[in-house]
Write an enzyme that holds these catalytic residues in place. Structure first.
Site, PDB file in Angstrom:
ATOM      1  N   LYS A 200       0.882  -1.172   0.000  1.00  0.00           N
ATOM      2  CA  LYS A 200       0.000   0.000   0.000  1.00  0.00           C
ATOM      3  C   LYS A 200       0.915   1.216   0.000  1.00  0.00           C
ATOM      4  O   LYS A 200       1.454   1.594   1.051  1.00  0.00           O
ATOM      5  CB  LYS A 200      -0.872  -0.047   1.270  1.00  0.00           C
ATOM      6  CG  LYS A 200      -1.769   1.151   1.466  1.00  0.00           C
ATOM      7  CD  LYS A 200      -3.159   0.917   0.955  1.00  0.00           C
ATOM      8  CE  LYS A 200      -4.052   2.109   1.250  1.00  0.00           C
ATOM      9  NZ  LYS A 200      -5.396   1.940   0.668  1.00  0.00           N
TER      10      LYS A 200
ATOM     11  N   GLU B 130      -2.170  -1.676  -3.678  1.00  0.00           N
ATOM     12  CA  GLU B 130      -3.496  -1.061  -3.486  1.00  0.00           C
ATOM     13  C   GLU B 130      -3.375   0.452  -3.432  1.00  0.00           C
ATOM     14  O   GLU B 130      -2.602   1.000  -2.639  1.00  0.00           O
ATOM     15  CB  GLU B 130      -4.159  -1.583  -2.198  1.00  0.00           C
ATOM     16  CG  GLU B 130      -5.528  -0.922  -1.984  1.00  0.00           C
ATOM     17  CD  GLU B 130      -6.297  -1.419  -0.765  1.00  0.00           C
ATOM     18  OE1 GLU B 130      -5.950  -2.485  -0.198  1.00  0.00           O
ATOM     19  OE2 GLU B 130      -7.259  -0.715  -0.376  1.00  0.00           O
TER      20      GLU B 130
END
Ligand SMILES: Nc1ncnc2c1ncn2[C@@H]1O[C@H](COP(=O)(O)OP(=O)(O)O)[C@@H](O)[C@H]1O
Ligand SMILES: [Mg+2]
Length: 211
Positions: free
Chosen positions: A36, A104
């Protein structure tokens, strides 16, 4: 079955559409690592902590966030509040022991990272194919088409779209048709998110069904 790319950038039509659930399912199903790049907000937990919890994968499958901001705001705003400067140069694709990697994004597509750049600039900087996650039900044609057209505008390599939630065949058909989407998948609503449910949803979504 269309070959899933070794590395994928997961974005969404909105926040809370299921990007982290899809990321966890793909990580579980593919034995992929997770990254992330920008996290904004740590409560109740970060997405990295959530994916760790859901997949049960060891720490070696996780690459630390490049920017982990305290405030649950758009990254550009959280960074400004916290006196941090986000630069595109900060983001370097991790050199990973895992061959496969799921990245992500933060929020939806048109989310600013700073006063100059948005999420699609990060996709292009990293050079990754993109998977767009959208809700399956009413309203999704509009949100999904706007996201697809925006990604095309930026010249992003849009690999596929996932409609998350109860199946809605006419929405699937419309997005495939109007968005020229070859890889269109339907991911089921899970009764509870567990390693087993994530893995079987992965198989049913990406292995058994022709897109
Ligand atoms: N297919 C699904 N089945 C069950 N719960 C889901 C599913 N997709 C999303 N959720 C739930 O919806 C919430 C938002 O999902 P999340 O993956 O965190 O969204 P995002 O990463 O896009 O913000 C979470 O509580 C998650 O558990
Ligand atoms: Mg998330």
């Amino acid at each position: 079955m269309e070959q899933i790319p070794d590395k994928l950038f997961i974005t969404g039509t909105d926040t809370d559409v299921g990007k982290t659930v899809l990321a966890a399912s793909l990580c579980r199903g593919l034995g992929a690592g997770y990254w992330k790049p920008v996290q904004a907000g740590r409560q109740p937990m970060t997405d990295t902590e959530q994916v760790k919890h859901w997949t049960g994968h060891p720490d070696s499958f996780f690459y630390p966030e490049t920017h982990c901001l305290d405030l649950p705001m758009s990254p550009h705003a959280a960074a400004e509040e916290e006196g941090i400067e986000i630069s595109l140069d900060d983001f370097i694709l991790p050199d990973f022991t895992q061959k496969r990697l799921i990245v992500e994004g933060a929020g939806g597509v048109m989310v600013p990272l700073n006063r100059q750049y948005m999420i699609p600039d990060l996709m292009n900087k990293l050079g990754l194919p993109v998977l767009l996650v959208a809700r399956s039900g009413l309203g999704t044609i509009n949100h999904t088409m706007m996201s697809i057209l925006t990604l095309k505008h930026y010249g992003v390599d849009l690999w596929g779209v996932v409609l998350n939630g109860p199946r809605h065949p006419s929405n699937e058909d419309a997005i495939r048709h109007f968005g020229y989407i070859k890889n269109l998948y339907s991911f089921p609503q899970l009764g509870s998110v567990t390693q087993e449910s994530l893995e079987s949803a992965f198989i049913n979504t990406f292995m058994h069904h022709a897109p």
